[in-house]
Design a protein around this motif. Structure first.
Motif, PDB file in Angstrom:
ATOM      1  N   ALA A  73     -13.073  12.568  -9.488  1.00  0.00           N
ATOM      2  CA  ALA A  73     -12.546  11.351  -8.871  1.00  0.00           C
ATOM      3  C   ALA A  73     -11.883  10.508  -9.953  1.00  0.00           C
ATOM      4  N   ILE A  74     -10.668  10.050  -9.681  1.00  0.00           N
ATOM      5  CA  ILE A  74      -9.908   9.271 -10.656  1.00  0.00           C
ATOM      6  C   ILE A  74      -9.571   7.918 -10.046  1.00  0.00           C
ATOM      7  N   THR A  75      -9.991   6.854 -10.717  1.00  0.00           N
ATOM      8  CA  THR A  75      -9.689   5.491 -10.297  1.00  0.00           C
ATOM      9  C   THR A  75      -8.918   4.825 -11.422  1.00  0.00           C
ATOM     10  N   ASP A  76      -7.888   4.088 -11.064  1.00  0.00           N
ATOM     11  CA  ASP A  76      -7.041   3.458 -12.068  1.00  0.00           C
ATOM     12  C   ASP A  76      -6.718   2.039 -11.624  1.00  0.00           C
ATOM     13  N   VAL A 119       0.872  -1.175   0.000  1.00  0.00           N
ATOM     14  CA  VAL A 119       0.000   0.000   0.000  1.00  0.00           C
ATOM     15  C   VAL A 119       0.906   1.221   0.000  1.00  0.00           C
ATOM     16  N   GLU A 120       0.557   2.218  -0.801  1.00  0.00           N
ATOM     17  CA  GLU A 120       1.361   3.430  -0.899  1.00  0.00           C
ATOM     18  C   GLU A 120       0.464   4.649  -0.798  1.00  0.00           C
ATOM     19  N   GLY A 121       1.024   5.720  -0.349  1.00  0.00           N
ATOM     20  CA  GLY A 121       0.362   7.008  -0.366  1.00  0.00           C
ATOM     21  C   GLY A 121       1.244   7.990  -1.110  1.00  0.00           C
ATOM     22  N   ARG A 122       0.640   8.819  -1.918  1.00  0.00           N
ATOM     23  CA  ARG A 122       1.408   9.794  -2.704  1.00  0.00           C
ATOM     24  C   ARG A 122       0.739  11.158  -2.606  1.00  0.00           C
ATOM     25  N   ALA A 144      -4.111   7.211  -3.061  1.00  0.00           N
ATOM     26  CA  ALA A 144      -3.916   5.931  -2.375  1.00  0.00           C
ATOM     27  C   ALA A 144      -3.726   4.845  -3.429  1.00  0.00           C
ATOM     28  N   VAL A 145      -2.714   3.994  -3.223  1.00  0.00           N
ATOM     29  CA  VAL A 145      -2.407   2.923  -4.173  1.00  0.00           C
ATOM     30  C   VAL A 145      -2.263   1.614  -3.398  1.00  0.00           C
ATOM     31  N   MET A 197      -7.747   8.824  -6.434  1.00  0.00           N
ATOM     32  CA  MET A 197      -7.509  10.182  -5.957  1.00  0.00           C
ATOM     33  C   MET A 197      -8.719  11.039  -6.315  1.00  0.00           C
ATOM     34  N   GLU A 198      -8.917  12.063  -5.519  1.00  0.00           N
ATOM     35  CA  GLU A 198     -10.037  12.959  -5.740  1.00  0.00           C
ATOM     36  C   GLU A 198      -9.552  14.400  -5.681  1.00  0.00           C
ATOM     37  N   ILE A 199      -9.932  15.154  -6.691  1.00  0.00           N
ATOM     38  CA  ILE A 199      -9.613  16.572  -6.757  1.00  0.00           C
ATOM     39  C   ILE A 199     -10.923  17.325  -6.544  1.00  0.00           C
TER      40      ILE A 199
END
Length: 142
Positions: free
Chosen positions: A119-122, A27-30, A69-70, A85-87
């Motif tokens: 909202a961006i989901t990948d 798990v990563e946070g950026r 969040a990844v 991520m959400e802008i």
């Protein structure tokens, strides 16, 4: 969506080494420094809208730091990851020129409330390309 998950599971199953393999989970946070530049225009069938610049006309701040969040799983040399991520940005501003939006005209001096959310989901599947060796002196990696 189910079809995509099925394909991802099949690809992961093909990536497992014959003798099994280590599974890594992470798990990563950026933090991303973003810059949002956008123009929009909403017309109706009978009324042409105004070209609106989010920053200049509505005072939507164009720069922000956004968290991402990844989560990922690595099996052999294959990695599946998912991120989100959400802008979001909003403003309350008295516009300085008349704007026609969705068939309605707002005169200069009208206070408008603006809320922008993205909202961006990948989901991605990463697998390295093989190496090609041509003799002892040349190797192609892509």
């Amino acid at each position: 969506m189910r079809g995509r998950i099925g394909w991802a599971a099949a690809a992961l199953a093909m990536a497992v080494p014959a003798g099994g393999g280590a599974i890594e989970v992470g798990v990563e946070g950026r933090i991303w420094s973003t810059s949002l530049t956008a123009d929009l225009k909403v017309d109706t069938s009978t009324v042409t809208g105004t070209d609106i610049d989010l920053e200049d006309d509505l005072r939507i701040d164009d720069e922000d730091d956004v968290g991402e969040a990844v989560a990922w799983v690595r099996l052999g040399n294959t990695r599946i990851s998912a991120s989100y991520m959400e802008i979001a940005n909003d403003s309350s501003y008295s516009i300085t020129r008349a704007i026609t939006f969705d068939g309605r005209t707002y005169s200069a001096g009208t206070r408008v409330e603006t809320d922008v959310s993205l909202a961006i989901t990948d989901v991605s599947l990463e697998r390295p390309f093989p190496f090609a060796h041509v003799g002892d002196l040349v190797s192609l990696n892509w």
